[in-house]
Design a protein around this motif. Structure first.
Motif, PDB file in Angstrom:
ATOM      1  N   UNK A   3     -55.351   9.714 -31.239  1.00 45.72           N
ATOM      2  CA  UNK A   3     -53.917   9.888 -31.008  1.00 45.72           C
ATOM      3  C   UNK A   3     -53.562   9.301 -29.654  1.00 45.72           C
ATOM      4  N   UNK A   4     -52.492   8.510 -29.620  1.00 48.13           N
ATOM      5  CA  UNK A   4     -51.985   8.016 -28.342  1.00 48.13           C
ATOM      6  C   UNK A   4     -50.735   8.812 -28.016  1.00 48.13           C
ATOM      7  N   UNK A   5     -50.762   9.481 -26.875  1.00 50.12           N
ATOM      8  CA  UNK A   5     -49.674  10.375 -26.507  1.00 50.12           C
ATOM      9  C   UNK A   5     -48.940   9.838 -25.280  1.00 50.12           C
ATOM     10  N   UNK A   6     -47.610   9.847 -25.347  1.00 54.97           N
ATOM     11  CA  UNK A   6     -46.812   9.469 -24.179  1.00 54.97           C
ATOM     12  C   UNK A   6     -45.955  10.660 -23.802  1.00 54.97           C
ATOM     13  N   UNK A   7     -46.060  11.082 -22.533  1.00 51.66           N
ATOM     14  CA  UNK A   7     -45.256  12.200 -22.044  1.00 51.66           C
ATOM     15  C   UNK A   7     -44.334  11.667 -20.949  1.00 51.66           C
ATOM     16  N   UNK A   8     -43.037  11.851 -21.128  1.00 48.13           N
ATOM     17  CA  UNK A   8     -42.082  11.361 -20.119  1.00 48.13           C
ATOM     18  C   UNK A   8     -41.207  12.513 -19.651  1.00 48.13           C
ATOM     19  N   UNK A   9     -40.712  12.405 -18.430  1.00 43.10           N
ATOM     20  CA  UNK A   9     -39.748  13.394 -17.938  1.00 43.10           C
ATOM     21  C   UNK A   9     -38.459  13.243 -18.725  1.00 43.10           C
ATOM     22  N   UNK A  10     -37.788  14.342 -19.025  1.00 44.41           N
ATOM     23  CA  UNK A  10     -36.491  14.254 -19.706  1.00 44.41           C
ATOM     24  C   UNK A  10     -35.525  13.454 -18.839  1.00 44.41           C
ATOM     25  N   UNK A  11     -34.562  12.787 -19.493  1.00 42.87           N
ATOM     26  CA  UNK A  11     -33.630  11.903 -18.787  1.00 42.87           C
ATOM     27  C   UNK A  11     -32.928  12.587 -17.604  1.00 42.87           C
TER      28      UNK A  11
END
Lengths: 79, 79
Positions: A3-11
């Motif tokens: 699994x490739x996971x991307x976690x970003x801060x909410x806008x």
């Protein structure tokens, strides 16, 4: 299964790390408008069933990899 | 034009952060074999020409976003 996971801060959440990189790039003369920084994770699961793997990954993301209060996550299964 | 950049540690480089997450997930009872952690960056460029944007992004990655001695990078342009 991988699994490739991307976690970003909410806008709506400030990203000081991204702002610092943005300023550096502008100082260096690059045509940059904005930079946002997140995390990338590659998880190898011992689970061959895709539906089950998706369920497990969603739980892992919610419980450990991302903080759902301030972060969004997205993952993709392969293999 | 937007670029999505993924920076990962080279395969031969130890990833203590990934190992820690891996151990936590195993302790929590998830069927995980391995975890590797990298960075994800979203860069908005003030450059409409795709070929030129690709050139700029490659330079930015080499000079600031990644450390080519221990890291690999990969980016994708869109819009």
């Amino acid at each position: 299964m991988k699994a490739k996971v991307i976690v970003t801060l909410k806008k709506s959440i400030l990203d000081p790390q991204g702002s610092a990189v943005e300023r550096s790039l502008k100082t260096m003369g690059y045509p940059v408008d904005s930079v946002r920084i997140g995390k990338f994770m590659e998880v190898t699961l011992a689970e061959a069933n895709k539906a089950k793997a998706e369920e497990v990954m969603d739980e892992i993301c919610r419980k450990l990899l991302a903080n759902p209060v301030i972060e969004d996550y997205f993952f993709e299964l392969e293999g």
